[in-house]
Design a protein around this motif. Structure first.
Motif, PDB file in Angstrom:
ATOM      1  N   THR A 225      15.747  48.977   7.817  1.00 28.69           N
ATOM      2  CA  THR A 225      15.606  49.063   9.044  1.00 28.69           C
ATOM      3  C   THR A 225      16.921  49.544   9.765  1.00 28.69           C
ATOM      4  O   THR A 225      16.595  50.714  10.260  1.00 28.69           O
ATOM      5  CB  THR A 225      14.945  48.297   9.168  1.00 28.69           C
ATOM      6  OG1 THR A 225      14.062  46.961   8.577  1.00 28.69           O
ATOM      7  CG2 THR A 225      13.722  48.800  10.335  1.00 28.69           C
ATOM      8  N   ALA A 226      17.620  48.761   9.930  1.00 29.22           N
ATOM      9  CA  ALA A 226      18.399  48.424  11.334  1.00 29.22           C
ATOM     10  C   ALA A 226      19.359  50.370  11.171  1.00 29.22           C
ATOM     11  O   ALA A 226      19.119  51.420  12.097  1.00 29.22           O
ATOM     12  CB  ALA A 226      19.278  47.597  11.470  1.00 29.22           C
ATOM     13  N   LEU A 227      19.994  50.708  10.010  1.00 33.83           N
ATOM     14  CA  LEU A 227      20.814  51.820   9.639  1.00 33.83           C
ATOM     15  C   LEU A 227      19.276  53.208   9.954  1.00 33.83           C
ATOM     16  O   LEU A 227      20.161  54.141  10.047  1.00 33.83           O
ATOM     17  CB  LEU A 227      21.021  51.746   8.134  1.00 33.83           C
ATOM     18  CG  LEU A 227      22.190  50.660   7.480  1.00 33.83           C
ATOM     19  CD1 LEU A 227      22.683  50.909   6.218  1.00 33.83           C
ATOM     20  CD2 LEU A 227      23.499  51.039   8.367  1.00 33.83           C
ATOM     21  N   MET A 228      18.327  53.104   8.980  1.00 38.61           N
ATOM     22  CA  MET A 228      17.486  54.181   9.478  1.00 38.61           C
ATOM     23  C   MET A 228      16.596  54.409  10.817  1.00 38.61           C
ATOM     24  O   MET A 228      16.722  55.026  11.218  1.00 38.61           O
ATOM     25  CB  MET A 228      15.984  52.890   8.862  1.00 38.61           C
ATOM     26  CG  MET A 228      14.931  54.464   8.502  1.00 38.61           C
ATOM     27  SD  MET A 228      15.806  56.373   7.447  1.00 38.61           S
ATOM     28  CE  MET A 228      16.518  55.521   6.127  1.00 38.61           C
ATOM     29  N   LEU A 229      16.609  53.377  11.614  1.00 40.04           N
ATOM     30  CA  LEU A 229      16.504  52.954  12.957  1.00 40.04           C
ATOM     31  C   LEU A 229      17.659  54.140  13.649  1.00 40.04           C
ATOM     32  O   LEU A 229      17.591  54.690  14.792  1.00 40.04           O
ATOM     33  CB  LEU A 229      16.126  52.033  13.487  1.00 40.04           C
ATOM     34  CG  LEU A 229      14.916  51.316  13.114  1.00 40.04           C
ATOM     35  CD1 LEU A 229      14.635  50.249  14.192  1.00 40.04           C
ATOM     36  CD2 LEU A 229      13.983  52.572  13.492  1.00 40.04           C
ATOM     37  N   VAL A 230      19.012  53.503  13.497  1.00 39.11           N
ATOM     38  CA  VAL A 230      20.172  53.604  14.449  1.00 39.11           C
ATOM     39  C   VAL A 230      19.975  55.654  14.302  1.00 39.11           C
ATOM     40  O   VAL A 230      20.258  56.405  14.516  1.00 39.11           O
ATOM     41  CB  VAL A 230      20.965  53.239  13.961  1.00 39.11           C
ATOM     42  CG1 VAL A 230      22.375  54.117  14.351  1.00 39.11           C
ATOM     43  CG2 VAL A 230      20.990  51.785  14.491  1.00 39.11           C
ATOM     44  N   GLY A 231      20.200  55.780  12.505  1.00 44.10           N
ATOM     45  CA  GLY A 231      19.420  57.090  12.283  1.00 44.10           C
ATOM     46  C   GLY A 231      19.381  58.521  13.084  1.00 44.10           C
ATOM     47  O   GLY A 231      19.451  58.850  13.150  1.00 44.10           O
ATOM     48  N   ILE A 232      17.357  58.065  12.837  1.00 44.21           N
ATOM     49  CA  ILE A 232      16.947  58.514  12.983  1.00 44.21           C
ATOM     50  C   ILE A 232      16.898  58.665  14.807  1.00 44.21           C
ATOM     51  O   ILE A 232      16.967  59.865  15.776  1.00 44.21           O
ATOM     52  CB  ILE A 232      14.943  57.979  12.889  1.00 44.21           C
ATOM     53  CG1 ILE A 232      15.099  58.196  11.961  1.00 44.21           C
ATOM     54  CG2 ILE A 232      14.159  58.287  14.174  1.00 44.21           C
ATOM     55  CD1 ILE A 232      13.907  56.614  10.824  1.00 44.21           C
TER      56      ILE A 232
ATOM     57  N   SER B 127      19.669  58.353  16.732  1.00 50.44           N
ATOM     58  CA  SER B 127      20.481  58.987  16.666  1.00 50.44           C
ATOM     59  C   SER B 127      20.275  61.168  17.237  1.00 50.44           C
ATOM     60  O   SER B 127      20.935  61.004  17.972  1.00 50.44           O
ATOM     61  CB  SER B 127      22.330  58.335  15.911  1.00 50.44           C
ATOM     62  OG  SER B 127      22.507  57.400  16.537  1.00 50.44           O
ATOM     63  N   VAL B 128      19.977  60.723  16.271  1.00 51.39           N
ATOM     64  CA  VAL B 128      19.846  62.708  15.421  1.00 51.39           C
ATOM     65  C   VAL B 128      18.764  63.577  16.270  1.00 51.39           C
ATOM     66  O   VAL B 128      18.883  64.114  16.600  1.00 51.39           O
ATOM     67  CB  VAL B 128      18.776  62.432  14.081  1.00 51.39           C
ATOM     68  CG1 VAL B 128      18.431  63.640  13.748  1.00 51.39           C
ATOM     69  CG2 VAL B 128      20.054  62.047  13.137  1.00 51.39           C
ATOM     70  N   PHE B 129      17.788  62.183  16.686  1.00 50.09           N
ATOM     71  CA  PHE B 129      16.421  62.594  18.039  1.00 50.09           C
ATOM     72  C   PHE B 129      17.156  62.819  19.182  1.00 50.09           C
ATOM     73  O   PHE B 129      16.885  63.807  20.050  1.00 50.09           O
ATOM     74  CB  PHE B 129      15.530  61.879  17.995  1.00 50.09           C
ATOM     75  CG  PHE B 129      14.286  62.447  17.016  1.00 50.09           C
ATOM     76  CD1 PHE B 129      13.687  62.905  17.081  1.00 50.09           C
ATOM     77  CD2 PHE B 129      14.808  62.251  15.643  1.00 50.09           C
ATOM     78  CE1 PHE B 129      12.566  63.745  16.135  1.00 50.09           C
ATOM     79  CE2 PHE B 129      13.690  62.199  14.923  1.00 50.09           C
ATOM     80  CZ  PHE B 129      12.618  62.878  14.751  1.00 50.09           C
ATOM     81  N   TRP B 130      18.060  62.311  19.391  1.00 51.84           N
ATOM     82  CA  TRP B 130      18.991  62.216  20.854  1.00 51.84           C
ATOM     83  C   TRP B 130      19.355  63.159  21.101  1.00 51.84           C
ATOM     84  O   TRP B 130      19.727  63.914  21.885  1.00 51.84           O
ATOM     85  CB  TRP B 130      19.449  60.628  20.761  1.00 51.84           C
ATOM     86  CG  TRP B 130      20.419  60.781  22.677  1.00 51.84           C
ATOM     87  CD1 TRP B 130      21.293  60.433  22.865  1.00 51.84           C
ATOM     88  CD2 TRP B 130      19.287  60.735  23.750  1.00 51.84           C
ATOM     89  NE1 TRP B 130      21.771  60.617  24.117  1.00 51.84           N
ATOM     90  CE2 TRP B 130      20.329  61.219  24.822  1.00 51.84           C
ATOM     91  CE3 TRP B 130      18.375  60.692  24.253  1.00 51.84           C
ATOM     92  CZ2 TRP B 130      20.665  60.833  25.811  1.00 51.84           C
ATOM     93  CZ3 TRP B 130      18.000  60.637  25.970  1.00 51.84           C
ATOM     94  CH2 TRP B 130      19.315  60.730  26.463  1.00 51.84           C
ATOM     95  N   LEU B 131      20.187  63.375  20.011  1.00 46.46           N
ATOM     96  CA  LEU B 131      21.690  63.813  19.792  1.00 46.46           C
ATOM     97  C   LEU B 131      20.817  65.287  19.956  1.00 46.46           C
ATOM     98  O   LEU B 131      21.058  66.622  20.621  1.00 46.46           O
ATOM     99  CB  LEU B 131      22.748  64.570  18.975  1.00 46.46           C
ATOM    100  CG  LEU B 131      23.698  62.861  19.531  1.00 46.46           C
ATOM    101  CD1 LEU B 131      24.059  62.690  18.142  1.00 46.46           C
ATOM    102  CD2 LEU B 131      24.399  62.865  20.004  1.00 46.46           C
ATOM    103  N   THR B 132      19.587  65.709  18.856  1.00 42.53           N
ATOM    104  CA  THR B 132      19.225  66.846  19.482  1.00 42.53           C
ATOM    105  C   THR B 132      18.075  67.448  20.174  1.00 42.53           C
ATOM    106  O   THR B 132      18.583  68.512  21.165  1.00 42.53           O
ATOM    107  CB  THR B 132      18.083  67.431  18.094  1.00 42.53           C
ATOM    108  OG1 THR B 132      19.289  67.054  17.022  1.00 42.53           O
ATOM    109  CG2 THR B 132      17.800  68.506  18.585  1.00 42.53           C
ATOM    110  N   TYR B 133      18.228  66.813  21.075  1.00 44.98           N
ATOM    111  CA  TYR B 133      17.386  66.765  22.128  1.00 44.98           C
ATOM    112  C   TYR B 133      18.220  66.842  23.358  1.00 44.98           C
ATOM    113  O   TYR B 133      17.827  67.827  24.219  1.00 44.98           O
ATOM    114  CB  TYR B 133      16.643  65.633  22.728  1.00 44.98           C
ATOM    115  CG  TYR B 133      16.210  65.635  24.258  1.00 44.98           C
ATOM    116  CD1 TYR B 133      14.766  66.482  24.999  1.00 44.98           C
ATOM    117  CD2 TYR B 133      16.913  64.821  24.852  1.00 44.98           C
ATOM    118  CE1 TYR B 133      14.653  66.124  25.987  1.00 44.98           C
ATOM    119  CE2 TYR B 133      15.963  65.011  26.662  1.00 44.98           C
ATOM    120  CZ  TYR B 133      15.148  65.538  26.590  1.00 44.98           C
ATOM    121  OH  TYR B 133      14.978  65.436  28.306  1.00 44.98           O
ATOM    122  N   GLU B 134      19.226  66.317  23.306  1.00 40.59           N
ATOM    123  CA  GLU B 134      20.549  66.401  24.737  1.00 40.59           C
ATOM    124  C   GLU B 134      20.995  68.215  24.188  1.00 40.59           C
ATOM    125  O   GLU B 134      21.412  68.783  24.923  1.00 40.59           O
ATOM    126  CB  GLU B 134      21.909  65.595  23.829  1.00 40.59           C
ATOM    127  CG  GLU B 134      21.934  64.388  25.186  1.00 40.59           C
ATOM    128  CD  GLU B 134      21.520  64.741  26.381  1.00 40.59           C
ATOM    129  OE1 GLU B 134      22.377  64.307  26.623  1.00 40.59           O
ATOM    130  OE2 GLU B 134      20.605  64.138  26.735  1.00 40.59           O
TER     131      GLU B 134
END
Length: 257
Positions: free
Chosen positions: A139-146, A148-155
């Protein structure tokens, strides 16, 4: 077996007499928790996939991707951008700890560890539970991945004006525009502007297209003399009368009558 008397079959001591035949487990004791793969489960998967596919196609029709012009390797001022699904990596490489002399860390090491962690998640957490709270590692690995990807894409997307960028670099189809190449205005354009803006005023490299420009005749005259952005001053060398004819010619191309 006796010679000449035929054959007799005997038992094999290696085969147990009480061996239970392989019979699939009876799942009737778990009502509602299992179903046949074909056709029940597979049909549901197809229906869900079809709904998402139709929704995605409707989204692409309602909001088509803004397209720019053809790639021009001679344009040193153009800043290429990756597709949206790689924007998070593009944004990640902007950070100081992942760029410059640390480019290898940002391009290979950290993404390799991240994707490697996601691939190893099923092997690091083999718990039988389905609740996310019972599977902390996965769960932790999946949440960190999701996140990170969403935040960096938004930025990355927040600092890119997609519509404006596409409008500035949109393709122009000269074949749809009638240009009087025998006119005096085109002769002046050919001597001063053709090298950068193209034979059909389609633009190229850092030079924008001049077909259907929204600038006034006076603004075109001022740009031809004083320059603008990457265009240097003094490109046009001629009389005031010739400058007016050039500006009027450029203004007339692609304008609706």
């Amino acid at each position: 077996m006796h010679r000449g008397k035929g054959m007799k079959f005997v038992g094999d001591s290696r085969v147990k007499a009480d061996k239970v035949k392989f019979i699939p487990k009876d799942y009737s004791e778990y009502p509602g928790r299992t179903e046949a793969f074909w056709p029940n489960f597979l049909l549901k998967e197809w229906l869900v996939g079809a709904v998402f596919l139709v929704g995605f196609l409707c989204l692409t029709l309602a909001h088509p991707a803004p397209l720019e012009g053809m790639a021009d390797p001679t344009d040193a001022a153009y800043v290429p951008l990756p597709d949206w699904y790689f924007l998070f990596l593009y944004q990640f490489l902007k950070y100081e700890f992942a760029s410059g002399p640390y480019f290898v860390i940002g391009a290979l090491i950290i993404p390799g560890l991240a994707f490697g962690g996601l691939l190893l998640a099923p092997f690091l957490d083999k718990g039988p539970h389905r609740r996310p709270t019972k599977r902390p590692i996965a769960t932790a690995l999946m949440l960190v991945g999701i996140v990170s990807v969403f935040w960096l894409t938004y930025e990355a997307a927040e600092h890119v004006e997609w519509e404006k960028r596409a409008e500035e670099n949109k393709p122009v189809w000269p074949s749809a525009v009638e240009i009087d190449k025998e006119s005096e205005g085109y002769a002046l354009y050919e001597n001063s502007c053709l090298q950068c803006h193209g034979e059909n005023l389609e633009g190229g490299g850092a030079a924008p297209a001049l077909v259907g420009t929204e600038k006034t005749v006076e603004e075109i005259q001022d740009i031809a003399v004083n320059g603008i952005n990457t265009m240097p001053a003094g490109v046009f060398k001629g009389s005031e009368e010739e400058l007016t004819k050039l500006a009027e010619f450029i203004k007339s191309v692609g304008q609706e009558e």
